[in-house]
Design an enzyme around this catalytic site. Sequence first.
Site: not given
Length: 138
Positions: A60, A79, A86, A104, A106
């Site tokens: 993240e 996020g 895993h 992606h 966008g």
Amino acid sequence: MRLDKNHIKERIQDTLMQTLQIYFVETDDPDSLEATMPVGVHNAQTMQVLHGGAPIALAESVAGVGSNLLCNDDEAAYGMQISANHIAKAKMGETVRAKGTIIHKGRSTHVWNIDVVSEQSGKLISSIRITNVVVKKK
């Protein structure tokens, strides 16, 4: 991806990224970003291996920094969704490397694929997909 736009080293002071000892690595690829994290007592679980939440936090961090580097000055990314698998364990003393690739880009969402690999064994530790929402700053 170039890191100097947001002064990453200064901005991660006193954050989870600093606590987990996440270090970002510049790449020449404009669509990818990498970071490393050592496996130690600060992010291990009771079996002396990397806690499952640690590679998710690493991923993240990579996707979040990456998306914010791609945003315009009047935008920010946060996020929105994470999916993690895993695959193998990383032991204490190893270092894991996350390579995030944007798949992606966008106007309102970015989707990243992040593979977390052990630098010592070369094994895939986790495969993580992250979706970030891009919003205008207020």
